[in-house]
Design a protein around this motif. Structure first.
Motif, PDB file in Angstrom:
ATOM      1  N   ALA A  33       0.848  -1.190   0.000  1.00 21.17           N
ATOM      2  CA  ALA A  33       0.000   0.000   0.000  1.00 21.17           C
ATOM      3  C   ALA A  33       0.885   1.243   0.000  1.00 21.17           C
ATOM      4  O   ALA A  33       1.995   1.222   0.544  1.00 21.17           O
ATOM      5  N   TYR A  34       0.363   2.306  -0.588  1.00 25.68           N
ATOM      6  CA  TYR A  34       1.082   3.577  -0.618  1.00 25.68           C
ATOM      7  C   TYR A  34       0.148   4.661  -0.112  1.00 25.68           C
ATOM      8  O   TYR A  34      -0.959   4.820  -0.619  1.00 25.68           O
ATOM      9  N   VAL A  57      -2.906  -0.909  -3.504  1.00 25.78           N
ATOM     10  CA  VAL A  57      -3.779   0.234  -3.263  1.00 25.78           C
ATOM     11  C   VAL A  57      -2.923   1.473  -3.049  1.00 25.78           C
ATOM     12  O   VAL A  57      -1.851   1.395  -2.459  1.00 25.78           O
ATOM     13  N   THR A  58      -3.398   2.594  -3.601  1.00 29.76           N
ATOM     14  CA  THR A  58      -2.794   3.877  -3.290  1.00 29.76           C
ATOM     15  C   THR A  58      -3.864   4.735  -2.630  1.00 29.76           C
ATOM     16  O   THR A  58      -5.027   4.722  -3.040  1.00 29.76           O
ATOM     17  N   VAL A  59      -3.476   5.446  -1.612  1.00 31.61           N
ATOM     18  CA  VAL A  59      -4.349   6.372  -0.887  1.00 31.61           C
ATOM     19  C   VAL A  59      -3.746   7.751  -1.122  1.00 31.61           C
ATOM     20  O   VAL A  59      -2.697   8.072  -0.567  1.00 31.61           O
ATOM     21  N   LEU A  60      -4.404   8.522  -1.997  1.00 31.32           N
ATOM     22  CA  LEU A  60      -3.792   9.766  -2.476  1.00 31.32           C
ATOM     23  C   LEU A  60      -4.704  10.967  -2.268  1.00 31.32           C
ATOM     24  O   LEU A  60      -5.923  10.864  -2.421  1.00 31.32           O
ATOM     25  N   ARG A  87       2.317   2.722 -10.013  1.00 35.50           N
ATOM     26  CA  ARG A  87       1.938   1.380 -10.450  1.00 35.50           C
ATOM     27  C   ARG A  87       0.901   0.807  -9.487  1.00 35.50           C
ATOM     28  O   ARG A  87       1.010  -0.309  -9.008  1.00 35.50           O
ATOM     29  N   GLY A  88      -0.116   1.629  -9.237  1.00 33.36           N
ATOM     30  CA  GLY A  88      -1.147   1.267  -8.277  1.00 33.36           C
ATOM     31  C   GLY A  88      -2.257   0.430  -8.870  1.00 33.36           C
ATOM     32  O   GLY A  88      -2.511   0.469 -10.068  1.00 33.36           O
ATOM     33  N   GLY A  89      -2.936  -0.297  -7.994  1.00 35.50           N
ATOM     34  CA  GLY A  89      -4.111  -1.087  -8.365  1.00 35.50           C
ATOM     35  C   GLY A  89      -5.373  -0.280  -8.101  1.00 35.50           C
ATOM     36  O   GLY A  89      -5.859   0.440  -8.956  1.00 35.50           O
ATOM     37  N   LEU A 135     -10.523  -4.086   0.703  1.00 39.45           N
ATOM     38  CA  LEU A 135      -9.830  -3.764  -0.531  1.00 39.45           C
ATOM     39  C   LEU A 135      -9.678  -4.964  -1.458  1.00 39.45           C
ATOM     40  O   LEU A 135      -9.450  -4.799  -2.646  1.00 39.45           O
ATOM     41  N   LEU A 136      -9.822  -6.165  -0.931  1.00 41.89           N
ATOM     42  CA  LEU A 136      -9.748  -7.354  -1.778  1.00 41.89           C
ATOM     43  C   LEU A 136     -11.067  -7.591  -2.518  1.00 41.89           C
ATOM     44  O   LEU A 136     -11.099  -8.249  -3.552  1.00 41.89           O
TER      45      LEU A 136
END
Length: 149
Positions: A33-34, A57-60, A87-89, A135-136
């Motif tokens: 995760a980012y 997952v990215t949390v932006l 390169r996020g999902g 998230l899955l």
């Protein structure tokens, strides 16, 4: 956990830039995760994507932007760009609809984000405040914000 670069100023009044801001990469045995924190767009996202990604997952941040201060807060389209660089999902937006810091409407950031994510074919989850998200098995996108503002 890896501390990663963010782009923002710090301080109030006369004491400027005496502290630093950061993003975080969290890597487990099977998932990554980012968390972008509070940041403007930076080329560091590409570097983090190459070195620490890809991310499930990215949390932006997507809100409180203005053309007068592009270096401290990303607009929604820049958040989509950062997500791709990382390169996020799945993309989860934060830093919008909280404090009235900018001149855009309350729901504008997430409305613009939804359009940009759809164009880029990026999966998006916009949880209601306090909503738990698996998230899955992400929930279908629910336009709950339009009725509020």
């Amino acid at each position: 956990m890896t501390c990663a670069e963010a782009r923002h100023f710090s301080g109030r009044l006369f004491a400027r830039n005496t502290t630093q801001w950061s993003s975080w990469a969290v890597a487990g045995p099977r998932r990554r995760a980012y968390f972008g924190g509070d940041t403007g767009y930076t080329a560091a996202f590409s570097e983090a994507g190459a070195r620490l990604g890809p991310f499930d997952v990215t949390v932006l941040p997507v809100g409180a932007y203005d053309v007068a201060w592009p270096d401290i807060h990303m607009n929604p389209e820049e958040s989509v760009r950062a997500h791709r660089d990382l390169r996020g999902g799945l993309l989860v937006p934060v830093h919008w609809a909280t404090f009235n810091l900018a001149f855009h409407g309350w729901s504008e950031p997430v409305t613009r984000l939804r359009a940009a994510a759809e164009t880029a074919r990026i999966p998006l989850v916009v949880p209601r405040p306090g909503q738990r998200v698996d998230l899955l098995v992400p929930p279908a996108l629910d336009d709950w914000w339009s009725a509020l503002g």
